[in-house]
Design a protein around this motif. Sequence first.
Motif, PDB file in Angstrom:
ATOM      1  N   ASP A 117     -26.262 -41.961  62.256  1.00  0.00           N
ATOM      2  CA  ASP A 117     -24.894 -42.284  62.891  1.00  0.00           C
ATOM      3  C   ASP A 117     -24.634 -41.409  64.130  1.00  0.00           C
ATOM      4  O   ASP A 117     -25.076 -40.341  64.006  1.00  0.00           O
ATOM      5  CB  ASP A 117     -23.828 -41.838  61.816  1.00  0.00           C
ATOM      6  CG  ASP A 117     -23.889 -42.835  60.581  1.00  0.00           C
ATOM      7  OD1 ASP A 117     -24.230 -44.280  60.741  1.00  0.00           O
ATOM      8  OD2 ASP A 117     -23.496 -42.467  59.528  1.00  0.00           O
ATOM      9  N   ALA A 118     -24.162 -42.229  65.033  1.00  0.00           N
ATOM     10  CA  ALA A 118     -23.822 -41.271  66.337  1.00  0.00           C
ATOM     11  C   ALA A 118     -22.800 -40.190  65.982  1.00  0.00           C
ATOM     12  O   ALA A 118     -22.869 -38.815  66.438  1.00  0.00           O
ATOM     13  CB  ALA A 118     -23.155 -42.407  67.333  1.00  0.00           C
ATOM     14  N   SER A 119     -21.919 -40.457  65.095  1.00  0.00           N
ATOM     15  CA  SER A 119     -20.896 -39.260  64.853  1.00  0.00           C
ATOM     16  C   SER A 119     -21.688 -38.127  64.291  1.00  0.00           C
ATOM     17  O   SER A 119     -21.417 -36.741  64.593  1.00  0.00           O
ATOM     18  CB  SER A 119     -20.058 -39.755  63.763  1.00  0.00           C
ATOM     19  OG  SER A 119     -20.726 -40.183  62.624  1.00  0.00           O
ATOM     20  N   GLU A 120     -22.869 -38.141  63.456  1.00  0.00           N
ATOM     21  CA  GLU A 120     -23.591 -37.077  63.050  1.00  0.00           C
ATOM     22  C   GLU A 120     -24.075 -36.351  64.055  1.00  0.00           C
ATOM     23  O   GLU A 120     -24.361 -35.172  63.969  1.00  0.00           O
ATOM     24  CB  GLU A 120     -24.339 -37.707  61.838  1.00  0.00           C
ATOM     25  CG  GLU A 120     -23.745 -37.690  60.714  1.00  0.00           C
ATOM     26  CD  GLU A 120     -24.603 -38.719  59.621  1.00  0.00           C
ATOM     27  OE1 GLU A 120     -24.249 -38.301  58.467  1.00  0.00           O
ATOM     28  OE2 GLU A 120     -25.686 -39.222  59.861  1.00  0.00           O
ATOM     29  N   ALA A 131     -23.009 -33.692  57.433  1.00  0.00           N
ATOM     30  CA  ALA A 131     -23.086 -34.709  56.225  1.00  0.00           C
ATOM     31  C   ALA A 131     -21.515 -35.357  56.261  1.00  0.00           C
ATOM     32  O   ALA A 131     -21.338 -36.692  56.161  1.00  0.00           O
ATOM     33  CB  ALA A 131     -23.183 -34.018  54.668  1.00  0.00           C
ATOM     34  N   LEU A 132     -20.544 -34.821  56.571  1.00  0.00           N
ATOM     35  CA  LEU A 132     -19.133 -35.314  56.419  1.00  0.00           C
ATOM     36  C   LEU A 132     -18.728 -36.135  57.711  1.00  0.00           C
ATOM     37  O   LEU A 132     -17.605 -36.565  57.930  1.00  0.00           O
ATOM     38  CB  LEU A 132     -18.195 -34.127  56.321  1.00  0.00           C
ATOM     39  CG  LEU A 132     -18.026 -33.948  54.581  1.00  0.00           C
ATOM     40  CD1 LEU A 132     -17.176 -32.661  54.746  1.00  0.00           C
ATOM     41  CD2 LEU A 132     -17.626 -35.030  53.947  1.00  0.00           C
ATOM     42  N   ALA A 133     -19.548 -35.873  58.855  1.00  0.00           N
ATOM     43  CA  ALA A 133     -19.215 -36.456  60.166  1.00  0.00           C
ATOM     44  C   ALA A 133     -19.228 -37.890  60.037  1.00  0.00           C
ATOM     45  O   ALA A 133     -18.224 -38.460  60.806  1.00  0.00           O
ATOM     46  CB  ALA A 133     -20.454 -36.097  61.187  1.00  0.00           C
ATOM     47  N   ASP A 134     -19.682 -38.831  59.266  1.00  0.00           N
ATOM     48  CA  ASP A 134     -19.664 -39.946  59.041  1.00  0.00           C
ATOM     49  C   ASP A 134     -18.489 -40.500  58.174  1.00  0.00           C
ATOM     50  O   ASP A 134     -18.417 -41.565  57.832  1.00  0.00           O
ATOM     51  CB  ASP A 134     -20.848 -40.774  58.834  1.00  0.00           C
ATOM     52  CG  ASP A 134     -21.428 -40.478  57.528  1.00  0.00           C
ATOM     53  OD1 ASP A 134     -20.780 -39.671  56.639  1.00  0.00           O
ATOM     54  OD2 ASP A 134     -22.503 -40.734  57.055  1.00  0.00           O
ATOM     55  N   GLY A 135     -17.940 -39.470  57.581  1.00  0.00           N
ATOM     56  CA  GLY A 135     -16.703 -39.872  56.676  1.00  0.00           C
ATOM     57  C   GLY A 135     -16.929 -39.811  55.160  1.00  0.00           C
ATOM     58  O   GLY A 135     -15.954 -39.724  54.295  1.00  0.00           O
ATOM     59  N   HIS A 191     -15.999 -26.990  50.051  1.00  0.00           N
ATOM     60  CA  HIS A 191     -14.541 -27.238  49.997  1.00  0.00           C
ATOM     61  C   HIS A 191     -13.754 -27.035  51.357  1.00  0.00           C
ATOM     62  O   HIS A 191     -12.889 -27.544  51.823  1.00  0.00           O
ATOM     63  CB  HIS A 191     -13.789 -26.380  48.933  1.00  0.00           C
ATOM     64  CG  HIS A 191     -14.058 -26.908  47.542  1.00  0.00           C
ATOM     65  ND1 HIS A 191     -13.832 -28.139  47.297  1.00  0.00           N
ATOM     66  CD2 HIS A 191     -14.648 -26.372  46.586  1.00  0.00           C
ATOM     67  CE1 HIS A 191     -14.160 -28.376  45.853  1.00  0.00           C
ATOM     68  NE2 HIS A 191     -14.647 -27.079  45.582  1.00  0.00           N
ATOM     69  N   VAL A 192     -14.154 -25.815  51.996  1.00  0.00           N
ATOM     70  CA  VAL A 192     -13.541 -25.412  53.422  1.00  0.00           C
ATOM     71  C   VAL A 192     -13.891 -26.591  54.377  1.00  0.00           C
ATOM     72  O   VAL A 192     -13.213 -27.015  55.027  1.00  0.00           O
ATOM     73  CB  VAL A 192     -14.387 -23.974  53.880  1.00  0.00           C
ATOM     74  CG1 VAL A 192     -14.233 -23.914  55.330  1.00  0.00           C
ATOM     75  CG2 VAL A 192     -14.090 -23.028  53.134  1.00  0.00           C
ATOM     76  N   VAL A 193     -15.120 -27.233  54.343  1.00  0.00           N
ATOM     77  CA  VAL A 193     -15.282 -28.259  55.279  1.00  0.00           C
ATOM     78  C   VAL A 193     -14.499 -29.670  54.981  1.00  0.00           C
ATOM     79  O   VAL A 193     -14.114 -30.161  55.883  1.00  0.00           O
ATOM     80  CB  VAL A 193     -16.883 -28.801  55.239  1.00  0.00           C
ATOM     81  CG1 VAL A 193     -17.082 -29.859  56.034  1.00  0.00           C
ATOM     82  CG2 VAL A 193     -17.757 -27.336  56.066  1.00  0.00           C
ATOM     83  N   GLN A 194     -14.503 -29.885  53.693  1.00  0.00           N
ATOM     84  CA  GLN A 194     -13.688 -30.882  53.220  1.00  0.00           C
ATOM     85  C   GLN A 194     -12.106 -30.761  53.755  1.00  0.00           C
ATOM     86  O   GLN A 194     -11.513 -31.518  53.957  1.00  0.00           O
ATOM     87  CB  GLN A 194     -13.620 -31.428  51.860  1.00  0.00           C
ATOM     88  CG  GLN A 194     -15.001 -31.860  51.369  1.00  0.00           C
ATOM     89  CD  GLN A 194     -15.481 -31.916  49.841  1.00  0.00           C
ATOM     90  OE1 GLN A 194     -14.891 -31.146  49.307  1.00  0.00           O
ATOM     91  NE2 GLN A 194     -16.118 -33.058  49.454  1.00  0.00           N
ATOM     92  N   ALA A 195     -11.703 -29.551  53.681  1.00  0.00           N
ATOM     93  CA  ALA A 195     -10.218 -28.995  54.057  1.00  0.00           C
ATOM     94  C   ALA A 195      -9.875 -29.372  55.601  1.00  0.00           C
ATOM     95  O   ALA A 195      -8.814 -29.282  55.947  1.00  0.00           O
ATOM     96  CB  ALA A 195      -9.914 -27.865  53.356  1.00  0.00           C
ATOM     97  N   GLU A 196     -11.005 -29.244  56.315  1.00  0.00           N
ATOM     98  CA  GLU A 196     -11.019 -29.208  57.863  1.00  0.00           C
ATOM     99  C   GLU A 196     -10.420 -30.208  58.334  1.00  0.00           C
ATOM    100  O   GLU A 196     -10.786 -31.459  57.923  1.00  0.00           O
ATOM    101  CB  GLU A 196     -12.079 -28.886  58.745  1.00  0.00           C
ATOM    102  CG  GLU A 196     -12.375 -27.064  58.142  1.00  0.00           C
ATOM    103  CD  GLU A 196     -13.723 -26.615  58.891  1.00  0.00           C
ATOM    104  OE1 GLU A 196     -14.613 -27.400  59.178  1.00  0.00           O
ATOM    105  OE2 GLU A 196     -13.920 -25.534  58.870  1.00  0.00           O
TER     106      GLU A 196
END
Length: 152
Positions: free
Chosen positions: A48-51, A114-118, A147-152
């Motif tokens: 993904d471009a977002s990643e 990993a979370l860049a694409d949601g 958890h820190v990354v998910q909360a950002e």
Amino acid sequence: MEEMLMAMLKTLKNWWTEETHKQNNAPELSFAITKLMVGMMGMDGRIDASERVEINFLLREHYGLTAIESDELIEQCISNDAAELRFDKVVKQINANYDIPQRTEILRQIWQVALADGEIDFLEDQYINRLSGLIGVPVESLVTAKHVVQAE
């Protein structure tokens, strides 16, 4: 434009010279970390471009690379040119050069990719769990980083 290209090529050339390597192994470590991030980017079977944008941002923010250097490094890791850098060598480099809090920070950055694409795919989750064990990051630290990354 030609000057910028020449400067970039000079920087890349200097990364791999013996003298630069003896002075500072940051380029080799940046390559190793980028390799892990690119590995995460492909875990869900799509790039993904977002990643890719997230990797570029992280390399500029945390490793002092320019946007051009970051793009070039990502391309190098995606291409077959990077095939010779095996996963076990990457792990050894990280273990030899970073302490546990720094390794945890690297994992946090990989979670960001990993979370860049949601979403976090099952294989992405397995990739980082395996990686955390190989680089000796305690499970509690890994969970906290996620958890820190998910909360950002």
